[in-house]
Design an enzyme around this catalytic site. Structure first.
Site, PDB file in Angstrom:
ATOM      1  N   PHE A   1      -4.159  -5.247 -11.810  1.00 58.77           N
ATOM      2  CA  PHE A   1      -4.428  -6.681 -12.007  1.00 58.77           C
ATOM      3  C   PHE A   1      -5.923  -6.981 -12.203  1.00 58.77           C
ATOM      4  CE2 PHE A   1      -5.127 -10.546  -9.059  1.00 58.77           C
ATOM      5  CZ  PHE A   1      -5.221 -11.443 -10.110  1.00 58.77           C
TER       6      PHE A   1
ATOM      7  N   THR B   1      -4.746   7.078  -1.055  1.00 58.18           N
ATOM      8  CA  THR B   1      -5.530   6.537  -2.183  1.00 58.18           C
ATOM      9  C   THR B   1      -6.782   5.811  -1.709  1.00 58.18           C
ATOM     10  OG1 THR B   1      -3.731   6.386  -3.771  1.00 58.18           O
ATOM     11  CG2 THR B   1      -5.476   4.756  -3.996  1.00 58.18           C
TER      12      THR B   1
ATOM     13  N   THR C   1     -12.025  -6.132   0.115  1.00 57.42           N
ATOM     14  CA  THR C   1     -11.284  -7.351   0.445  1.00 57.42           C
ATOM     15  C   THR C   1     -11.858  -8.020   1.697  1.00 57.42           C
ATOM     16  OG1 THR C   1      -9.138  -8.070   1.307  1.00 57.42           O
ATOM     17  CG2 THR C   1      -9.653  -5.779   1.619  1.00 57.42           C
ATOM     18  N   ASP C   2     -11.620  -9.315   1.823  1.00 62.04           N
ATOM     19  CA  ASP C   2     -12.009 -10.023   3.060  1.00 62.04           C
ATOM     20  C   ASP C   2     -11.096  -9.640   4.226  1.00 62.04           C
ATOM     21  OD1 ASP C   2      -9.682 -11.311   2.197  1.00 62.04           O
ATOM     22  OD2 ASP C   2     -10.490 -13.340   2.373  1.00 62.04           O
ATOM     23  N   GLU C   3      -9.970  -8.966   3.931  1.00 63.41           N
ATOM     24  CA  GLU C   3      -9.005  -8.667   5.001  1.00 63.41           C
ATOM     25  C   GLU C   3      -9.573  -7.676   6.018  1.00 63.41           C
ATOM     26  OE1 GLU C   3      -4.944  -8.274   3.660  1.00 63.41           O
ATOM     27  OE2 GLU C   3      -5.339  -9.514   1.911  1.00 63.41           O
TER      28      GLU C   3
ATOM     29  N   TYR D   1      -3.018  -1.739   5.265  1.00 60.27           N
ATOM     30  CA  TYR D   1      -3.818  -1.976   4.052  1.00 60.27           C
ATOM     31  C   TYR D   1      -5.272  -2.259   4.412  1.00 60.27           C
ATOM     32  CZ  TYR D   1      -5.968  -4.687   0.273  1.00 60.27           C
ATOM     33  OH  TYR D   1      -6.846  -5.168  -0.676  1.00 60.27           O
TER      34      TYR D   1
ATOM     35  N   LYS E   1      -8.756  -0.093   3.718  1.00 61.04           N
ATOM     36  CA  LYS E   1      -9.889  -0.623   2.947  1.00 61.04           C
ATOM     37  C   LYS E   1     -11.156  -0.624   3.822  1.00 61.04           C
ATOM     38  CE  LYS E   1     -10.007  -2.111  -0.714  1.00 61.04           C
ATOM     39  NZ  LYS E   1     -10.187  -1.502  -2.067  1.00 61.04           N
TER      40      LYS E   1
ATOM     41  N   PRO F   1      10.738 -17.179  -0.877  1.00 62.44           N
ATOM     42  CA  PRO F   1      10.644 -16.751   0.523  1.00 62.44           C
ATOM     43  C   PRO F   1       9.289 -17.064   1.155  1.00 62.44           C
ATOM     44  CG  PRO F   1      10.422 -14.854  -0.933  1.00 62.44           C
ATOM     45  CD  PRO F   1      10.610 -16.047  -1.820  1.00 62.44           C
TER      46      PRO F   1
ATOM     47  N   TYR G   1       7.029 -16.822   4.442  1.00 61.22           N
ATOM     48  CA  TYR G   1       6.980 -16.051   5.688  1.00 61.22           C
ATOM     49  C   TYR G   1       6.598 -16.962   6.859  1.00 61.22           C
ATOM     50  CZ  TYR G   1       6.455 -11.894   2.583  1.00 61.22           C
ATOM     51  OH  TYR G   1       6.597 -10.917   1.631  1.00 61.22           O
TER      52      TYR G   1
ATOM     53  N   GLY H   1       2.449  -8.808  12.264  1.00 58.86           N
ATOM     54  CA  GLY H   1       0.973  -8.840  12.355  1.00 58.86           C
ATOM     55  C   GLY H   1       0.311  -9.742  11.332  1.00 58.86           C
TER      56      GLY H   1
ATOM     57  N   TYR I   1      13.528  -7.053   1.205  1.00 53.51           N
ATOM     58  CA  TYR I   1      14.233  -8.220   1.733  1.00 53.51           C
ATOM     59  C   TYR I   1      15.367  -7.837   2.672  1.00 53.51           C
ATOM     60  CZ  TYR I   1      11.191 -10.942  -1.043  1.00 53.51           C
ATOM     61  OH  TYR I   1      10.055 -11.494  -1.544  1.00 53.51           O
TER      62      TYR I   1
HETATM   63  P1  NAD Z   1      -3.265  -3.576  -8.171  1.00 53.38           P
HETATM   64  O1  NAD Z   1      -2.309  -3.024  -7.172  1.00 53.38           O
HETATM   65  O2  NAD Z   1      -2.803  -4.623  -9.122  1.00 53.38           O
HETATM   66  O3  NAD Z   1      -3.854  -2.393  -9.072  1.00 53.38           O
HETATM   67  C1  NAD Z   1      -4.264  -1.166  -8.535  1.00 53.38           C
HETATM   68  C2  NAD Z   1      -4.433  -0.168  -9.685  1.00 53.38           C
HETATM   69  O4  NAD Z   1      -4.880   1.077  -9.107  1.00 53.38           O
HETATM   70  C3  NAD Z   1      -3.141   0.127 -10.435  1.00 53.38           C
HETATM   71  O5  NAD Z   1      -3.376   0.105 -11.832  1.00 53.38           O
HETATM   72  C4  NAD Z   1      -2.749   1.525  -9.962  1.00 53.38           C
HETATM   73  O6  NAD Z   1      -2.047   2.262 -10.959  1.00 53.38           O
HETATM   74  C5  NAD Z   1      -4.111   2.133  -9.666  1.00 53.38           C
HETATM   75  N1  NAD Z   1      -4.024   3.225  -8.679  1.00 53.38           N
HETATM   76  C6  NAD Z   1      -3.369   3.205  -7.486  1.00 53.38           C
HETATM   77  N2  NAD Z   1      -3.494   4.405  -6.875  1.00 53.38           N
HETATM   78  C7  NAD Z   1      -4.270   5.172  -7.677  1.00 53.38           C
HETATM   79  C8  NAD Z   1      -4.770   6.501  -7.578  1.00 53.38           C
HETATM   80  N3  NAD Z   1      -4.499   7.284  -6.526  1.00 53.38           N
HETATM   81  N4  NAD Z   1      -5.544   6.972  -8.587  1.00 53.38           N
HETATM   82  C9  NAD Z   1      -5.833   6.202  -9.672  1.00 53.38           C
HETATM   83  N5  NAD Z   1      -5.371   4.945  -9.820  1.00 53.38           N
HETATM   84  C10 NAD Z   1      -4.602   4.439  -8.835  1.00 53.38           C
HETATM   85  O7  NAD Z   1      -4.519  -4.070  -7.319  1.00 53.38           O
HETATM   86  P2  NAD Z   1      -5.504  -5.292  -7.581  1.00 53.38           P
HETATM   87  O8  NAD Z   1      -4.919  -6.511  -6.987  1.00 53.38           O
HETATM   88  O9  NAD Z   1      -5.923  -5.269  -8.995  1.00 53.38           O
HETATM   89  O10 NAD Z   1      -6.735  -4.871  -6.646  1.00 53.38           O
HETATM   90  C11 NAD Z   1      -7.830  -4.124  -7.166  1.00 53.38           C
HETATM   91  C12 NAD Z   1      -8.857  -3.916  -6.078  1.00 53.38           C
HETATM   92  O11 NAD Z   1      -9.311  -5.173  -5.590  1.00 53.38           O
HETATM   93  C13 NAD Z   1      -8.305  -3.179  -4.848  1.00 53.38           C
HETATM   94  O12 NAD Z   1      -9.293  -2.287  -4.402  1.00 53.38           O
HETATM   95  C14 NAD Z   1      -8.060  -4.282  -3.834  1.00 53.38           C
HETATM   96  O13 NAD Z   1      -8.177  -3.791  -2.516  1.00 53.38           O
HETATM   97  C15 NAD Z   1      -9.185  -5.240  -4.183  1.00 53.38           C
HETATM   98  N6  NAD Z   1      -8.932  -6.658  -3.858  1.00 53.38           N
HETATM   99  C16 NAD Z   1      -7.794  -7.270  -4.276  1.00 53.38           C
HETATM  100  C17 NAD Z   1      -7.594  -8.625  -4.009  1.00 53.38           C
HETATM  101  C18 NAD Z   1      -6.365  -9.357  -4.492  1.00 53.38           C
HETATM  102  O14 NAD Z   1      -6.187 -10.542  -4.185  1.00 53.38           O
HETATM  103  N7  NAD Z   1      -5.498  -8.746  -5.290  1.00 53.38           N
HETATM  104  C19 NAD Z   1      -8.558  -9.341  -3.286  1.00 53.38           C
HETATM  105  C20 NAD Z   1      -9.733  -8.675  -2.872  1.00 53.38           C
HETATM  106  C21 NAD Z   1      -9.901  -7.335  -3.170  1.00 53.38           C
HETATM  107  P1  TYD Z   2      -0.007 -11.936  -0.567  1.00 56.29           P
HETATM  108  O1  TYD Z   2      -0.008 -12.477  -1.950  1.00 56.29           O
HETATM  109  O2  TYD Z   2       0.882 -10.779  -0.251  1.00 56.29           O
HETATM  110  O3  TYD Z   2      -1.538 -11.608  -0.210  1.00 56.29           O
HETATM  111  P2  TYD Z   2      -2.202 -11.173   1.221  1.00 56.29           P
HETATM  112  O4  TYD Z   2      -1.150 -10.817   2.167  1.00 56.29           O
HETATM  113  O5  TYD Z   2      -3.034  -9.996   0.817  1.00 56.29           O
HETATM  114  O6  TYD Z   2      -3.023 -12.362   1.636  1.00 56.29           O
HETATM  115  O7  TYD Z   2       0.360 -13.104   0.430  1.00 56.29           O
HETATM  116  C1  TYD Z   2      -0.381 -14.315   0.476  1.00 56.29           C
HETATM  117  C2  TYD Z   2       0.171 -15.151   1.599  1.00 56.29           C
HETATM  118  O8  TYD Z   2       1.515 -15.557   1.263  1.00 56.29           O
HETATM  119  C3  TYD Z   2       0.298 -14.413   2.917  1.00 56.29           C
HETATM  120  O9  TYD Z   2       0.047 -15.321   3.983  1.00 56.29           O
HETATM  121  C4  TYD Z   2       1.756 -13.975   2.962  1.00 56.29           C
HETATM  122  C5  TYD Z   2       2.472 -15.093   2.236  1.00 56.29           C
HETATM  123  N1  TYD Z   2       3.686 -14.714   1.474  1.00 56.29           N
HETATM  124  C6  TYD Z   2       4.862 -15.442   1.643  1.00 56.29           C
HETATM  125  O10 TYD Z   2       4.944 -16.389   2.452  1.00 56.29           O
HETATM  126  N2  TYD Z   2       5.956 -15.086   0.911  1.00 56.29           N
HETATM  127  C7  TYD Z   2       5.934 -14.039   0.031  1.00 56.29           C
HETATM  128  O11 TYD Z   2       6.979 -13.726  -0.609  1.00 56.29           O
HETATM  129  C8  TYD Z   2       4.711 -13.312  -0.140  1.00 56.29           C
HETATM  130  C9  TYD Z   2       4.634 -12.149  -1.091  1.00 56.29           C
HETATM  131  C10 TYD Z   2       3.611 -13.692   0.602  1.00 56.29           C
END
Ligand code: NAD
Ligand code: TYD
Length: 357
Positions: free
Chosen positions: A16, A109, A138-140, A163, A167, A218, A220, A296, A354
């Site tokens: 993404f 990974t 991530t902020d997590e 997760y 990170k 859904p 949570y 959690g 689910y």
């Molecule tokens: P995503 O799951 O959409 O994409 C991850 C990509 O990494 C995929 O294309 C996957 O094929 C590739 N990948 C996974 N394992 C691999 C491996 N062993 N070797 C090579 N490639 C591999 O994730 P995203 O949401 O695009 O997140 C990207 C980065 O940003 C991550 O490091 C995530 O922790 C960080 N991040 C995400 C968010 C968010 O809201 N999505 C927020 C803050 C930080």
């Molecule tokens: P998510 O998109 O999984 O991101 P993160 O857990 O990394 O913040 O979830 C965002 C928020 O939405 C989180 O509080 C969990 C909640 N959530 C639901 O309530 N229903 C769902 O089906 C999903 C995927 C998440």
């Protein structure tokens, strides 16, 4: 400081945020060097995301390499072959629910993969200071907030899911490679992203598609968990700014300053989707289903990104309304993409997930 790079190794560029980053580099950022996209193509990666870039720049300025960041020989070979002088490290296992069901892939990974990249970079770059390893995090890692307060760069780490623990571990390794070996690094910790190409297991795309398909929505727990949402392009503009101008060894927080309770966000999303899809919002509301809470489940995330704004002058371009509208349009207009990513293990996983609830 204004770093220039000739070849950036983007890991996870078929996921993404990485996909959007590569589009941004070749588009608004005006980057004029080469991009090597290393991605293992797990369920979350789709090289078709970059078909347009491949068509214009493929084999000249854009190179896709399918492979695992844990594969040391492969990573060494890429550093050598392409004379990589910057890494933008996005690759990760990224979904909290999956980490609860199967933590091992996250440790592999996110921890071992990051270690492998760092160690190869250290050896390939041998003390150079005209190179950069940028780590996307991530902020997590900071844990969970109560009603008050914000995560700052100096907030103590307190990860609470497999997760976020994986990170956090990778963040520590990145800083350790800077302190111990002098590897030039920068690090960003960002809040929840939304936008095109997000895998529909995350809240926003999952809800959009379920509305359109008349499936349950859904929620949570009590639906009052809070996330700080930022448009993916604003995240990427910050990553690129930090890569060029951030101080080596420093972390920068990125956020939307845009907190929403999940249930309120869902309500707004139902209004937007119903308008765009010509459907009744009342019908969508009937689909809302409160389900068992995530184990959690972190209550609130909120980012203080004043360091990034004051030190580097970062600004967001997208309002939440505009970003959400673009996101909804994208999901409504890209059925082939949705069908193609769902052809993997997507449905199997959703069903298993689910069943547990
Ligand atoms: P995503 O799951 O959409 O994409 C991850 C990509 O990494 C995929 O294309 C996957 O094929 C590739 N990948 C996974 N394992 C691999 C491996 N062993 N070797 C090579 N490639 C591999 O994730 P995203 O949401 O695009 O997140 C990207 C980065 O940003 C991550 O490091 C995530 O922790 C960080 N991040 C995400 C968010 C968010 O809201 N999505 C927020 C803050 C930080
Ligand atoms: P998510 O998109 O999984 O991101 P993160 O857990 O990394 O913040 O979830 C965002 C928020 O939405 C989180 O509080 C969990 C909640 N959530 C639901 O309530 N229903 C769902 O089906 C999903 C995927 C998440």
């Amino acid at each position: 400081m204004n770093r220039k790079f000739s070849t950036i190794l983007v890991t996870g560029g078929a996921g993404f945020i990485g996909t959007n980053f590569i589009h941004y580099l070749f588009g608004k950022a005006g980057f004029d060097g080469r991009v090597v996209n290393l991605d293992a193509l797990t369920y979350a990666g789709n090289p078709e995301n970059l078909a347009a870039v491949q068509k214009v720049h493929g084999g000249k300025r854009y190179f896709f390499e399918r492979g695992d960041i844990c594969d040391r020989a492969l990573v060494e070979g890429l550093f050598d072959k392409y004379e990589v002088d910057a890494v933008a490290h996005f690759a990760a296992e990224s979904h909290v629910d999956r980490s609860i069901l199967g933590p091992e892939a996250f440790v592999r990974t996110n921890v071992m993969g990051t270690y492998t990249l760092l160690d190869v970079a250290r050896k390939a770059w041998k003390g150079r200071d005209d190179v950069l390893f940028h780590h996307v995090s991530t902020d997590e890692v900071f844990g969970s907030l109560g009603d008050e307060g914000y995560f700052r760069e100096d907030t103590a780490y307190d990860p609470r899911s497999p997760y976020s623990a994986s990170k956090a571990s990778s963040d520590h390794l990145v800083r350790a490679y800077h302190h111990t070996y002098g590897l030039p690094i920068t690090l960003t910790n960002c809040s929840n992203n939304y936008g095109p190409y997000q895998f529909p297991e995350k809240l926003i795309p999952l809800m959009i598609l379920n509305m359109v398909e008349g499936k349950s929505l859904p929620v949570y727990g009590d639906g009052k968990n809070i996330r700080d949402w930022v448009f993916v392009e604003d995240h990427n503009s910050a990553v690129w700014l930090v890569m060029r101008e951030g101080r080596a060894g420093e972390s920068y927080n990125i956020g939307g300053e845009n907190e929403w309770e999940n249930i309120k966000l869902l309500d707004r999303l139902m209004e937007i989707v119903s308008l765009k899809a010509g459907a009744s919002v009342e019908d969508y509301r009937k689909l809302v289903t409160y389900v068992k809470d995530r184990p959690g489940h972190d209550r609130r995330y909120a980012i203080d990104c004043s360091k990034l704004k004051k030190e580097l002058g970062w600004k967001r371009e997208s309002s939440f309304e505009a970003g959400l509208a673009r996101t909804v349009d994208w999901y409504l207009g890209n059925k082939p993409w949705i069908d193609s990513i769902r052809s993997g293990d997507y449905l199997k996983w959703i069903e298993a997930n689910y069943k547990q609830r």
